[in-house]
Enzyme design. Structure first.
Site, short mmCIF file in Angstrom:
data_model
loop_
_atom_site.label_atom_id
_atom_site.label_comp_id
_atom_site.label_asym_id
_atom_site.label_seq_id
_atom_site.Cartn_x
_atom_site.Cartn_y
_atom_site.Cartn_z
CE LYS A 1 -3.39 5.85 -1.82
NZ LYS A 1 -3.99 6.58 -2.73
CE1 TYR B 1 -3.58 2.49 0.16
CE2 TYR B 1 -2.38 3.49 2.01
CZ TYR B 1 -3.19 3.43 1.25
OH TYR B 1 -4.19 4.77 1.12
#
Ligand SMILES: NC(=O)c1ccc[n+]([C@@H]2O[C@H](COP(=O)([O-])OP(=O)(O)OC[C@H]3O[C@@H](n4cnc5c(N)ncnc54)[C@H](OP(=O)(O)O)[C@@H]3O)[C@@H](O)[C@H]2O)c1
Length: 257
Positions: free
Chosen positions: A161, A157
């Site tokens: 990002k 994750y």
């Protein structure tokens, strides 16, 4: 302050959380909206409410940002005024699971990378040419504090990002000589369906994320989006990190339980 009345705003992930809250805020400003996500029933309900409450035009698009052909054909199919997309809010995104690289699920990794990174690229690639034809535009990406810092078991994750952060910066350079602005809004902890999705509906785990402090609300982030969107043309919000008061970093949260 820039007047956005009548401008077309396309929001991905408009069925929940930050995307949905942003749709209502742009509607308040009199923007016409293209709302995109996979859950059609929600798209219908939200668009009907917005039309009735604000008298704006709303187009809904059932869209899976992971599928380039789907994105391309839906954007190619835009007609009339809907081609004049002024603002793209690249918001669709998700986390799946929390596990070390050793134990992580390949399927979860693919879903995060396909949605958060490739999805954002596919939609941007399809919409930016329309903005260039129109000689105006603004791309606002929803990144994360996880695009600046990492945490154990948040590997992919956070990686996705960080990629959003890199793509945003690169896109801004590529469009420097055009009228298009590029921004990223990077939230800390916001109470949305994000944690329920991450923990695949295990409500107890999801609730723990927001326990012992007051998280940000989707409306808080929508306000940050609107701030960036309504600056005068010469004012670019390049990057805005937004925390709840109890947070100072991706792992630095004061909880009183
Ligand atoms: N909540 C937080 O603490 C937090 C913090 C930092 C950053 N963010 C970022 O904020 C953004 C919005 O998340 P949220 O917190 O508002 O979560 P959310 O309530 O779960 O909303 C996510 C939205 O993304 C859409 N979406 C997911 N996969 C999609 C796909 N393949 N194609 C199209 N739409 C898709 C969902 O719609 P459908 O399921 O209907 O398609 C939903 O509307 C994400 O990029 C997230 O990474 C969230």
């Amino acid at each position: 302050m820039k007047n956005l009345k009548g401008k077309i705003v396309l929001i991905t992930g408009a069925t929940s959380g930050i995307g949905k809250a942003s749709a209502y805020k742009f509607a308040e400003l009199g923007c016409d909206l293209i709302l995109a996500a996979r859950r059609e029933d929600r798209l219908e309900k939200i668009s009907n409410e917005l039309r009735t409450e604000y008298g704006i035009d709303v187009l809904t698009i059932r869209l899976d940002v992971q599928k380039y052909e789907d994105v391309k054909s839906k954007v190619d199919g835009l007609e009339g005024k809907w081609k004049k997309v002024y603002l793209l809010l690249n918001n669709a995104g998700l986390a799946r699971g929390m596990a070390s690289v050793k134990d992580g699920s390949v399927q979860d990794w693919n879903e995060m990378i396909d949605t958060n990174v490739k999805g954002l690229l596919y939609v941007s690639k399809s919409i930016i040419p329309l903005m260039l034809d129109n000689k105006e535009g603004h791309v606002i990406n929803i990144g994360s504090i996880a695009g600046h810092e990492v945490y154990p078991n948040g590997n992919v994750y956070a990686g996705s990002k960080h990629a959003v952060d890199a793509i945003t910066k690169s896109m801004r350079m590529e469009l420097l000589d055009s009228p298009i602005r590029v921004s990223t809004i990077d939230p800390g902890l916001v109470e949305t369906e994000f944690s329920v999705v991450r923990h695949r509906g295990v409500e107890d785990k999801a609730k723990l994320t927001y326990e012992g402090y007051t998280p940000l609300s989707p409306d808080d982030i929508a306000e940050a989006v609107i701030f960036a969107a309504t600056r005068n043309d010469n004012f670019v919000v390049a990057e805005m990190i937004v925390f709840p008061k109890a947070q100072a970093g991706v792992r630095d949260v004061v909880r009183k339980v």
